[in-house]
Design a protein around this motif. Structure first.
Motif, mmCIF file in Angstrom:
data_model
loop_
_atom_site.group_PDB
_atom_site.id
_atom_site.type_symbol
_atom_site.label_atom_id
_atom_site.label_comp_id
_atom_site.label_asym_id
_atom_site.label_seq_id
_atom_site.Cartn_x
_atom_site.Cartn_y
_atom_site.Cartn_z
ATOM 1 N N VAL A 17 0.827 -1.207 0.000
ATOM 2 C CA VAL A 17 0.000 0.000 0.000
ATOM 3 C C VAL A 17 0.866 1.264 0.000
ATOM 4 N N GLY A 18 1.938 1.251 0.769
ATOM 5 C CA GLY A 18 2.716 2.467 0.962
ATOM 6 C C GLY A 18 3.809 2.752 -0.040
ATOM 7 N N ILE A 19 4.109 1.812 -0.915
ATOM 8 C CA ILE A 19 5.311 1.912 -1.757
ATOM 9 C C ILE A 19 5.339 3.153 -2.649
ATOM 10 N N THR A 20 4.190 3.633 -3.089
ATOM 11 C CA THR A 20 4.183 4.788 -3.994
ATOM 12 C C THR A 20 3.754 6.093 -3.321
ATOM 13 N N THR A 21 3.637 6.100 -2.016
ATOM 14 C CA THR A 21 3.131 7.268 -1.307
ATOM 15 C C THR A 21 3.882 8.552 -1.644
ATOM 16 N N PHE A 22 5.208 8.538 -1.586
ATOM 17 C CA PHE A 22 5.975 9.771 -1.696
ATOM 18 C C PHE A 22 6.172 10.237 -3.133
ATOM 19 N N ILE A 23 5.684 9.480 -4.103
ATOM 20 C CA ILE A 23 5.747 9.918 -5.499
ATOM 21 C C ILE A 23 4.690 10.984 -5.760
ATOM 22 N N ASN A 24 3.589 10.928 -5.004
ATOM 23 C CA ASN A 24 2.482 11.872 -5.200
ATOM 24 C C ASN A 24 2.930 13.310 -4.983
ATOM 25 N N ARG A 25 2.597 14.170 -5.939
ATOM 26 C CA ARG A 25 2.835 15.597 -5.765
ATOM 27 C C ARG A 25 1.559 16.273 -5.292
ATOM 28 N N ASP A 26 0.426 15.608 -5.454
ATOM 29 C CA ASP A 26 -0.847 16.134 -4.977
ATOM 30 C C ASP A 26 -0.952 15.862 -3.472
ATOM 31 N N GLU A 27 -1.052 16.912 -2.689
ATOM 32 C CA GLU A 27 -1.025 16.811 -1.226
ATOM 33 C C GLU A 27 -2.158 15.937 -0.684
ATOM 34 N N ARG A 28 -3.344 16.056 -1.260
ATOM 35 C CA ARG A 28 -4.489 15.280 -0.778
ATOM 36 C C ARG A 28 -4.277 13.780 -0.988
ATOM 37 N N ARG A 29 -3.888 13.395 -2.200
ATOM 38 C CA ARG A 29 -3.633 11.969 -2.472
ATOM 39 C C ARG A 29 -2.471 11.462 -1.622
ATOM 40 N N PHE A 30 -1.439 12.277 -1.473
ATOM 41 C CA PHE A 30 -0.289 11.927 -0.630
ATOM 42 C C PHE A 30 -0.747 11.603 0.788
ATOM 43 N N LYS A 31 -1.559 12.478 1.357
ATOM 44 C CA LYS A 31 -2.008 12.288 2.738
ATOM 45 C C LYS A 31 -2.969 11.104 2.884
ATOM 46 N N GLN A 33 -3.108 8.363 1.018
ATOM 47 C CA GLN A 33 -2.349 7.118 0.884
ATOM 48 C C GLN A 33 -1.475 6.888 2.113
ATOM 49 N N LEU A 34 -0.909 7.953 2.649
ATOM 50 C CA LEU A 34 -0.107 7.849 3.868
ATOM 51 C C LEU A 34 -0.970 7.379 5.043
ATOM 52 N N ALA A 35 -2.206 7.867 5.117
ATOM 53 C CA ALA A 35 -3.124 7.449 6.184
ATOM 54 C C ALA A 35 -3.464 5.964 6.076
ATOM 55 N N ALA A 36 -3.744 5.495 4.868
ATOM 56 C CA ALA A 36 -4.056 4.069 4.679
ATOM 57 C C ALA A 36 -2.864 3.206 5.079
ATOM 58 N N TYR A 37 -1.687 3.596 4.633
ATOM 59 C CA TYR A 37 -0.476 2.870 5.012
ATOM 60 C C TYR A 37 -0.320 2.835 6.533
ATOM 61 N N SER A 38 -0.479 3.989 7.187
ATOM 62 C CA SER A 38 -0.287 4.075 8.637
ATOM 63 C C SER A 38 -1.249 3.164 9.394
ATOM 64 N N ALA A 39 -2.498 3.115 8.940
ATOM 65 C CA ALA A 39 -3.491 2.256 9.596
ATOM 66 C C ALA A 39 -3.087 0.786 9.509
ATOM 67 N N ILE A 40 -2.637 0.369 8.351
ATOM 68 C CA ILE A 40 -2.263 -1.044 8.168
ATOM 69 C C ILE A 40 -0.989 -1.380 8.943
ATOM 70 N N ILE A 41 0.008 -0.511 8.883
ATOM 71 C CA ILE A 41 1.259 -0.810 9.587
ATOM 72 C C ILE A 41 1.030 -0.766 11.103
ATOM 73 N N GLY A 42 0.083 0.046 11.556
ATOM 74 C CA GLY A 42 -0.259 0.071 12.979
ATOM 75 C C GLY A 42 -0.771 -1.281 13.450
ATOM 76 N N ILE A 43 -1.623 -1.904 12.657
ATOM 77 C CA ILE A 43 -2.117 -3.247 12.973
ATOM 78 C C ILE A 43 -0.940 -4.218 13.036
ATOM 79 N N HIS A 44 -0.040 -4.101 12.078
ATOM 80 C CA HIS A 44 1.164 -4.947 12.068
ATOM 81 C C HIS A 44 1.936 -4.819 13.382
ATOM 82 N N PHE A 45 2.156 -3.579 13.826
ATOM 83 C CA PHE A 45 2.930 -3.382 15.052
ATOM 84 C C PHE A 45 2.217 -3.960 16.274
ATOM 85 N N PHE A 46 0.907 -3.785 16.362
ATOM 86 C CA PHE A 46 0.172 -4.379 17.478
ATOM 87 C C PHE A 46 0.317 -5.900 17.454
#
Length: 181
Positions: A17-31, A33-46
């Motif tokens: 999910v997160g692999i292409t996050t930082f390629i986005n130049r559009d701030e909304r899409r960047f954020k 995608q970053l939110a989706a990645y964060s939610a999934i990785i949070g589950i991983h850490f728990f």
């Protein structure tokens, strides 16, 4: 399949999910995608038993979505206080301070910075996370944050070079903001 491998599988899903996050130049899409990645990785850490990192990642997801609606110092302060309070209450090892520090830095970046500065602060935050994930033994977390470190670093250089040539790499983002405002 053991719980360990389920946790690692969720980490790999976050990587995808997160692999292409930082390629986005559009701030909304960047954020988003970053939110989706964060939610999934949070589950991983728990699932890996790393509660401070899990709490930081889940707060990152919520914070990132909210930062789409407001850049309020008050809201930013709430997220920094939550990150410090929840993270420090559960940490057992000094290495667990890294995701807390990274989350505080990225919170500041998402509420107070724009464009290239956001990416630079996020790069520093990523350095904290990749160090923590490697220490934790998180395969997916180390892969994704290591990829973020490289990809975001390369994009920072690319965007900086564009700016030096007089090209605004974030022009699309500014045009959208003007249309919304």
């Amino acid at each position: 399949m053991t719980a360990y491998w389920v946790a690692q599988g969720v980490g790999v899903l976050a990587f995808v999910v997160g692999i292409t996050t930082f390629i986005n130049r559009d701030e909304r899409r960047f954020k988003l995608q970053l939110a989706a990645y964060s939610a999934i990785i949070g589950i991983h850490f728990f699932l890996m038993g790393a509660s401070p990192a899990g709490m930081s990642a889940e707060l990152n997801a919520i914070r990132t979505v909210i930062s789409l609606r407001t850049r309020s110092l008050w809201v930013m302060g709430i997220f920094i206080a939550l990150t410090l309070g929840l993270g420090l209450a559960k940490f057992n090892h000094a290495m667990e301070l890294l995701p807390i520090a990274g989350t505080v830095a990225s919170t500041w970046a998402l509420f107070r910075c724009k464009g290239l500065t956001t990416r630079c602060v996020m790069w520093c935050s990523t350095a904290c996370w990749v160090t923590h994930n490697f220490w934790l033994g998180s395969i997916g977390g180390t892969l994704i944050e290591g990829s973020f470190l490289v990809m975001n670093g390369l994009n920072i250089i690319r965007f900086w070079r564009m700016q030096r040539r007089g090209i605004d790499p974030f022009k699309v983002e500014k045009e959208v903001q003007q249309q919304e405002g």
